[in-house]
Structures are given as structure tokens and as C-alpha cells.
Design a protein around this motif. Sequence first.
Motif, PDB file in Angstrom:
ATOM      1  N   TRP A 244      31.676  40.100  51.288  1.00 38.75           N
ATOM      2  CA  TRP A 244      30.536  39.712  50.201  1.00 38.75           C
ATOM      3  C   TRP A 244      30.788  40.658  49.039  1.00 38.75           C
ATOM      4  CZ3 TRP A 244      27.024  41.665  46.970  1.00 38.75           C
ATOM      5  CH2 TRP A 244      25.968  40.612  46.569  1.00 38.75           C
ATOM      6  N   PRO A 245      30.570  40.311  47.788  1.00 40.59           N
ATOM      7  CA  PRO A 245      30.222  38.804  47.380  1.00 40.59           C
ATOM      8  C   PRO A 245      31.133  37.796  47.773  1.00 40.59           C
ATOM      9  CG  PRO A 245      30.322  40.138  45.567  1.00 40.59           C
ATOM     10  CD  PRO A 245      30.762  41.162  46.502  1.00 40.59           C
ATOM     11  N   PRO A 246      30.659  36.508  47.435  1.00 40.60           N
ATOM     12  CA  PRO A 246      31.474  35.466  47.630  1.00 40.60           C
ATOM     13  C   PRO A 246      32.826  35.400  46.765  1.00 40.60           C
ATOM     14  CG  PRO A 246      29.309  34.692  47.117  1.00 40.60           C
ATOM     15  CD  PRO A 246      29.225  36.149  47.197  1.00 40.60           C
ATOM     16  N   SER A 247      32.351  35.767  45.318  1.00 46.93           N
ATOM     17  CA  SER A 247      33.772  35.887  44.593  1.00 46.93           C
ATOM     18  C   SER A 247      35.142  36.902  44.910  1.00 46.93           C
ATOM     19  CB  SER A 247      33.135  36.165  43.228  1.00 46.93           C
ATOM     20  OG  SER A 247      32.818  37.574  43.075  1.00 46.93           O
ATOM     21  N   VAL A 248      34.718  37.694  45.834  1.00 47.86           N
ATOM     22  CA  VAL A 248      35.751  38.634  46.330  1.00 47.86           C
ATOM     23  C   VAL A 248      36.044  38.492  47.595  1.00 47.86           C
ATOM     24  CG1 VAL A 248      35.160  40.582  44.621  1.00 47.86           C
ATOM     25  CG2 VAL A 248      34.077  40.506  46.702  1.00 47.86           C
ATOM     26  N   ILE A 251      39.365  39.800  49.637  1.00 46.43           N
ATOM     27  CA  ILE A 251      40.247  41.096  48.837  1.00 46.43           C
ATOM     28  C   ILE A 251      40.321  42.197  50.051  1.00 46.43           C
ATOM     29  CG2 ILE A 251      40.029  43.027  47.251  1.00 46.43           C
ATOM     30  CD1 ILE A 251      39.036  40.808  45.197  1.00 46.43           C
ATOM     31  N   GLN A 356      36.325  50.162  44.534  1.00 47.68           N
ATOM     32  CA  GLN A 356      36.228  48.630  44.508  1.00 47.68           C
ATOM     33  C   GLN A 356      35.049  48.106  45.192  1.00 47.68           C
ATOM     34  OE1 GLN A 356      39.937  47.132  46.607  1.00 47.68           O
ATOM     35  NE2 GLN A 356      38.669  45.834  48.132  1.00 47.68           N
ATOM     36  N   LEU A 360      32.378  46.048  42.690  1.00 44.13           N
ATOM     37  CA  LEU A 360      32.422  44.828  43.064  1.00 44.13           C
ATOM     38  C   LEU A 360      31.306  44.253  43.947  1.00 44.13           C
ATOM     39  CD1 LEU A 360      36.251  43.954  43.252  1.00 44.13           C
ATOM     40  CD2 LEU A 360      34.657  43.398  41.495  1.00 44.13           C
ATOM     41  N   GLU A 362      28.675  46.872  44.724  1.00 44.36           N
ATOM     42  CA  GLU A 362      27.413  47.683  44.423  1.00 44.36           C
ATOM     43  C   GLU A 362      27.357  48.433  45.905  1.00 44.36           C
ATOM     44  OE1 GLU A 362      24.437  45.292  42.740  1.00 44.36           O
ATOM     45  OE2 GLU A 362      25.530  45.458  40.628  1.00 44.36           O
TER      46      GLU A 362
ATOM     47  N   GLU B  25      27.317  32.198  40.726  1.00 42.21           N
ATOM     48  CA  GLU B  25      27.296  32.527  42.191  1.00 42.21           C
ATOM     49  C   GLU B  25      26.904  34.055  42.426  1.00 42.21           C
ATOM     50  OE1 GLU B  25      30.116  31.269  45.231  1.00 42.21           O
ATOM     51  OE2 GLU B  25      30.876  30.001  43.772  1.00 42.21           O
ATOM     52  N   PRO B  26      26.483  34.397  43.377  1.00 43.89           N
ATOM     53  CA  PRO B  26      26.264  36.023  43.600  1.00 43.89           C
ATOM     54  C   PRO B  26      27.548  36.618  43.345  1.00 43.89           C
ATOM     55  CG  PRO B  26      25.296  34.596  45.658  1.00 43.89           C
ATOM     56  CD  PRO B  26      26.065  33.559  44.727  1.00 43.89           C
ATOM     57  N   GLY B  27      27.358  37.731  42.802  1.00 48.44           N
ATOM     58  CA  GLY B  27      28.641  38.642  42.669  1.00 48.44           C
ATOM     59  C   GLY B  27      29.750  38.474  41.735  1.00 48.44           C
ATOM     60  N   MET B  28      29.209  37.204  41.042  1.00 48.62           N
ATOM     61  CA  MET B  28      30.397  36.788  40.125  1.00 48.62           C
ATOM     62  C   MET B  28      30.953  37.721  39.336  1.00 48.62           C
ATOM     63  SD  MET B  28      30.489  33.017  38.771  1.00 48.62           S
ATOM     64  CE  MET B  28      31.368  31.471  39.221  1.00 48.62           C
ATOM     65  N   VAL B  29      32.344  37.811  38.917  1.00 50.45           N
ATOM     66  CA  VAL B  29      32.686  38.485  37.827  1.00 50.45           C
ATOM     67  C   VAL B  29      33.111  37.627  36.575  1.00 50.45           C
ATOM     68  CG1 VAL B  29      33.429  40.512  38.949  1.00 50.45           C
ATOM     69  CG2 VAL B  29      34.925  38.488  38.625  1.00 50.45           C
ATOM     70  N   ASP B  32      35.993  35.232  37.408  1.00 52.78           N
ATOM     71  CA  ASP B  32      35.348  33.862  38.200  1.00 52.78           C
ATOM     72  C   ASP B  32      34.829  32.956  37.403  1.00 52.78           C
ATOM     73  OD1 ASP B  32      35.811  35.145  40.792  1.00 52.78           O
ATOM     74  OD2 ASP B  32      34.227  36.295  40.820  1.00 52.78           O
ATOM     75  N   LYS B  52      42.982  40.585  41.093  1.00 52.06           N
ATOM     76  CA  LYS B  52      41.454  40.344  41.006  1.00 52.06           C
ATOM     77  C   LYS B  52      40.700  41.603  41.584  1.00 52.06           C
ATOM     78  CE  LYS B  52      38.291  36.415  41.527  1.00 52.06           C
ATOM     79  NZ  LYS B  52      37.305  36.944  42.230  1.00 52.06           N
ATOM     80  N   ALA B  53      41.012  42.764  41.652  1.00 50.69           N
ATOM     81  CA  ALA B  53      40.761  43.813  42.364  1.00 50.69           C
ATOM     82  C   ALA B  53      40.856  45.174  41.407  1.00 50.69           C
ATOM     83  CB  ALA B  53      41.305  44.058  43.807  1.00 50.69           C
ATOM     84  N   MET B  72      36.866  42.835  36.807  1.00 50.52           N
ATOM     85  CA  MET B  72      35.687  44.043  37.449  1.00 50.52           C
ATOM     86  C   MET B  72      34.487  44.042  36.270  1.00 50.52           C
ATOM     87  SD  MET B  72      37.430  45.478  39.798  1.00 50.52           S
ATOM     88  CE  MET B  72      36.952  46.997  40.002  1.00 50.52           C
ATOM     89  N   ARG B  74      31.163  42.349  36.140  1.00 57.32           N
ATOM     90  CA  ARG B  74      30.317  41.533  36.771  1.00 57.32           C
ATOM     91  C   ARG B  74      29.239  40.874  35.987  1.00 57.32           C
ATOM     92  NH1 ARG B  74      29.088  43.079  42.676  1.00 57.32           N
ATOM     93  NH2 ARG B  74      27.057  42.494  42.015  1.00 57.32           N
TER      94      ARG B  74
END
Lengths: 610, 247
Positions: A244-248, A251, A356, A360, A362, B25-29, B32, B52-53, B72, B74
Motif C-alpha cells: 500500500w498505497p496501490p501506486s507503489v 516496490i 521510502q 510514499l 506516510e 487513486e489513493p497514494g498516487m504520485v 503515476d 519509481k522509488a 516522490m 505525492r
Amino acid sequence: MDYSDIQTIEHDVLVVGAGGAGIRAAIECAEKGLSTGIISKSLLGKAHTVMAEGGIAASLGNVDSRDSWKVHFRDTMRGGKFLNQWRMAELHAKQAPDRVRELEEWGAVFDRTDKGLINQRNFGGHRYPRLAHVGDRTGLEIIRTLQDFCVHQGISTHMECTGLDLVLDGDKVSGLVGYWRETGRFVLFKTKAIILATGGGGKAWKVTSNSWEYTGDGLGMAYRAGAELIDMEFTQFHPTGMVWPPSVKGILVTEGVRGDGGILLNSEGERFMFNYIPKKFASETADTEAEASRWLDGDREARRPPELLTRDVVARAIKKEVEAGRGSPNGGAFLDIASRRPAEFIKKKLPSMYHQFKELAEIDITEKPMEVGPTLHYFMGGIRVNSDSQQTNVPGLFACGECAGGMHGANRLGGNSLSDLLVFGKLAGDGAANYINSLTGQLNCSNEEVSKIIKEATDILNREEGKNPYLVHEELQNILQSYVSIVRTGEELALGLDELQKLKADIAEVFAHASAQYNPGWNEALDLKNLIVTAEAVTRAALIREESRGAHTRLDFEGEHDDGLKYNIVIKKTESGMSAEKVRREDPPVELADIAYASLEELEGDNLGA
Amino acid sequence: MERNFIIWRGNSKKGEFKNYTVKLEPGMVVLDAIHRIQVEHANDLAVRWNCKAGKCGSCGVEINGRPKLACMTRMNEFTPDEVITVQPLKTFPVIKDLVTDVSWNYEQNKMIPPFKPREKKNGKDHVMYRRDVERIQEFRKCIECYLCQDVCHVLRDQDKKEKFVGPRFMIRLASLEMHPLDREDRIPKIKNEFGSGMCNITRCCTDVCPEHIQITDNGIIPLKERVVDRFYDPVMWVFNKLFGGRS
């Protein structure tokens, strides 16, 4: 068409891929006096090696002097469920320490012991603290060291240049056609030898730690040129990816978290790994929390905590806990280091994990547990090579690093990848130099072959309409994620194979808008032809290995079968399509078998020869 | 929820800002969102990215005027109705859309005299203590995203790329000069070729560093001091004249 209007660059050797293996191979070629070029899909220094976190395995014995190449070799074979190419595992264990010391000589700055030597940390499946590391950014240190060293060795680096296909003269490699991302123009490299160091094909799955580059390019190019692939059924799911979150999602969360004391908990707060200790490892694994804690405090008599079992075991355990309804809110497990180590220790030893999660997700990992779950991480299988020279069955074609198969058998130990890159990168350079020295006569690249490769690539741009390459890629990822996942059945694999066959029609019709200049849509479309080879190879190999071994788990064929050790699965191109067949393994040399099957006491006393 | 993006599209010759809408979407950067735009609206939208990290430093762009890593940044950093403008790094020539030609940086790196280690003391291992390596380990965290190069006034506004290697390579130089094993002397080049005097310590580079490296205070200023000690300290000047400089 005549390729005289296409840019042509000549090198003795072209290295394809600029991760750790590719750069190390190029350095060796240059050292041998060869004119050497290296191409990379991305900029120099950005390859996936940069993502490696935990460390590089080498039996330096700086932290525990009982370590030796033999124990490292034994750990590697046991981790690989004895399916590794014996000679590769031997060379790797013997040469890794020299490759690490060489990095230091080239400027790498590893973390230190109190005595000022290279520090080493514990990792899954390694008997002793063996991983030389720099916090949790070891890969960055290694690739930057190699990069800064290689730019002074007279190597031509061609950045953002992607290989499309190999060119053969008779049965020998004579060149490679690629394109520049920046302009979309084509380039022909005329060479005497080519070293593939293109990494794996993790991008065939939806949940993966791999970046866009890992589309099995080397596997596809080698396969189409007639080279064999081996052990493709063994794809490693790293147990701890972010969920979580979906976008990561996917990883990586380094195994170093567990090596430095992190524990896995289910939603009931139970340290569940104690319930998943395989028989084979029971005598070397702690069976109580008290013993695991003593080990963490440095008690040399205590056995290792079960969180440090091999990756295949831990990944399956997390999956089972989730299936049993004991998963974390977002479908993973809790990885807790906050309650085990002081905040300062965590920030010092795991700085990039700290950032990270903070940035990403929180989450402050010095206060709260992380949520983690399996993510497709690594290909044990790959291009089949000679263990000493790294040459494939195509003369002049070499492979090293993740895109080569055999070294890790059915499952790779953490930390053995970075050492693999350097050991076999160097050997591939040696192999290519020897090959070139023995080569007689001129090699040619035929107009016909070169034109064919280029036409196939430009067809994608010249169509009036067609499939969206991004959506076709997503479809391929869904197929593998559903049917060729961490646990498999014959029925699902067969379904997956059918779906992949259907998808080939879509791939033949992909279409990219606009011009070829820095066009990610076109680049994506071109990658699909390697992804489909990779996906089909994994699925076919998984279908015919009817047992569960290492990273390959078949629900319909539980447990290891004795005859599973008698063969490797080899994939090759035939006139009727892709063939997958079992190829008999040779018996191991007696002296190596003695070490691999020895007890630790025997090895520590060094009662064995070799 | 949907968000509006304004993204620069074009090449070295011409370009314009274009509007896109993305479902969040939740948590998107931000990266994304750019990828969603690629899939849904503009297959050919060019952007560099890899890990992507926040580890590879490929996806540096300017987001609402600030150099940042797209992977990075958000979406919840922005107010709900804020429009997000993404454009390429200004300091380097545009190739296409959000991708710039950063090859100049690779040329600077090549000019830096390489690491030259001393002999091993016991013939087998180099000995370096924690306190000796910690200082340069900070510099070696650099992921080469070039955000510091992008924001540096000397490179960005004054365009003096021929006179100053920029903050990234000042800290690379610092990592070599302060390496406990290194015996190369780069101080004259740091003054004359790499342009240590050009930096006027505004610390903008430090502000944008995603690795939080104290580029100015721990890297550039100590190098400036070494240059001053060598070339401008009267005692050292006499000493150097008499004994021919640092051995």
C-alpha cells in the motif's frame, strides 16, 4: 533497402545492458585490449542494480571468521534446492571475495567493522554475516563505482540505445540492430562478439519490483537467434514488497530489515514464521522466540530466526497467512522492526526504507510496522551458458547477470545477485576475449537480415490503426499475475498458455502514434515481442516441471520429487514454435557434492579437501 | 476524484502546454498521473523514469516551478483545486516533452581525475574506520537526478556551464578529496577548471536535494576552504614556494 544509409558502429565486443554485469563485462573486455561498446536502454547508472539494497554476498569472513567459500557454496546450493549448475555456484563462491575487494580498490566505500574492515550483515539463507553493504543502498554504491571507473577505461558508452535483434553470419553472431531513443533512428553495431546483460523480465507481471526496462530483451533476442533458455520456471517472488498505497504496490522492501532484526506478524500478532520451518532447515533454525532473540544479540550458539529462511519459503508463508484470513488490512503481513530496534539504529542501517515508507506511504517505520507482500523480483532462469566462458550455444554470443540462467538453481539467496553480476560479468568478458582471439575470417551482416529487423520495428508506426501497446502490456501482466503466479496448477498454467497464444494476435497489431523520436508508446510496443517470449517460456517450463521446488510451487504436485533433480528444462525455438524439454543433468563432481551435502561441523573444521 | 494537469509538450524547436485530466487513486504520485496520461491520452508523451522509488534519479522535472522527482511527489501535497504544471528541467536542452539532454553532466564527470588508492597496508585489506568514511558516505548517496544542477543559478540563469561543474560534481569531487584512501590531488583543478569560486553559497542546491545531502555546507564550502588554504593563505603560499606544494 541497403543498410549503407543506416548508422554503423564497429566494436570488437558489444555489451548489451549497463547494470552491474554489463559494466563489469565491458571493463574486462577493455582491460583485454578489445574495442568495447556498451548500450543501455536508460542513462548510465540508472539500471536496476541501483535498486539493490541489502548487500553483496562474499565470504570475506570479516565478521565471522568461520565463513569460507565452501560454506557460501553450500548455502547457495541448498538455497537453490541443489538444481544450480554446480560449476557456476563454485566459481561464484570462490571469486566473489576478490570482486568485492576490487570494488573497494575502485573507490567503493562499504560500511566498516570496528576494526576498519568491510562490514557484513546477515541475510536469508546465509549461514554467517556475509553481505558487504552500504546501509540499504548497496546497489547504488556498486553501480556508481563501476560507472565512475568505466568512463576512464576507453569504453564507448551508448546511452538510451535499445537492442532490437541480433544479426548472425552463418551460425555466428556478427552484429546487433538497435535504435536510439532520442531520435528513433536505427543503428547497426558490427561486432565479433556480443555479451547480453539485459536483466530479467519482471515487467511481465503486474506486481513486480522491476522497472519498465525489464522486459526480457536479452531472453527474446537470444531465443530468436537460436540460443537456449534454461530453468525459466523459477521466478522469484520476493516476500516483502510494499502493498500500500496501490501506486507503489510491488516496490521492494529490503531483506535487510529482517537481517537486522525485523519480524513478520499476522493480524493476530502471531510471529507466524515459526509454523513454516521446512524439515531440511529445522536443525539450523531457531524454534523459539527466545532463541531467535539470542541470535539477534550475537549469541553464536543460537540458531537463526525463521524470518531469515529462504525467500521462496517466506513468500509462500505470507501468502498462506493471507489466504487463511490472517493478513494485514491491505492483504499482506506486518513487518515490524520498530519494536525490535531503536529509532536511531533503524535510520542508520535502513535509511532508504525509512524514507521510502515515510514519503510514499506516510508511515514512520521506527514507530509502526510495515505492510508487505510478495512481489515478482528476479529470474533464476535465463539464457543457457557454459559455466566457465558464459558462452551460449550460439558462437560469439555470451550472457551474464540476471539474463543468464543456471547459477541460482530453483531459488536465489539474497545478496547472491550482486556478486553474480560481478563474478560472471568478468568471466563473460574473459570468455568473449578468448573467443575473439580464436576467431578467423571476416564476419558480415547481411542487408536482408538488417532490413527485416528494421521493417518489423517501423511497421508499428506505419499502421493506420491498431492495438494500444500499453493496454496489451497490461493484459499480458494480468495473464501472468493470474495464471503463472507464486503457486501454480497445471490447469491454470494451460489456461495461461492459451491466453498468451491469443494475445500474440494483438501484439502483431500494436500501433504507435506519432514519430519515432523519444516515443514511449513505440518503445513499449517493441518491448512486447520480448515480453511474450519471456512469458511463454516461463509458462511452458512451469507446466512441465511436475513437482514443487524452490520458487516453483505446484499445488497439484506438492513437494520435491527425487527425479526433479535429474533434469533442467530447456527452451528453444523450433520450426513449429517454442519447445520446452527436460534435459538430463550431469552428476556433480564428487568433491563439490561432498561440500554441498556436508554438515556445518565438517566444513567449519575444514575436514574436506577441494 | 479528477485532477487537472498542464504538461509541456514539444521538442527542441517548438512546444506548448497542454491540458489533461486524470482520475486519482489513493497514494498516487505525479509520475503515476503522467503514466495514466500516456495510457489514456498521449501514448507518445516522453518522460524518463526507472525505479519509481526515489533511488535512480531519472524522473527529475519541474512541478509547479520546483525541481522535483516525479516519483516522490505525492498528489496529496497539493491543495484539492490546485492545477499541477509539469515541465522539463530548464537548465538542460529539451529533447522531447519532459525529457532533457543531460549529457553535459556525463562529460563533466569524465573530466574529474579518477580515484587513486594508496597501497593496502597488509597486502590484503584496506583499513578505514567508520568515522573516516561517514563523511563521504553522505556524498555517495547522490542519485544523480541533477535537480541541484537544474536549480543552480550559475548553470540555470547565468548559463556558465563552461566555468562551473555544478553542485553534483562538487560533491563528487568532495567525495574523492575526502576519501581516506585517495592520494590524487584535485585542488588546483577544483579552483581553475571546475570553478569552485563560482558558487556563491545560496544553498538552493541543498534545498532541492531529494537525498537531503548537505551539498553546500558539507561539500562545497570545505572544498572552497581547501582552495583558499592552498592558494591564498600567506603562510601556505610561502611554504609552497619553498617546498614545492603538497607532496
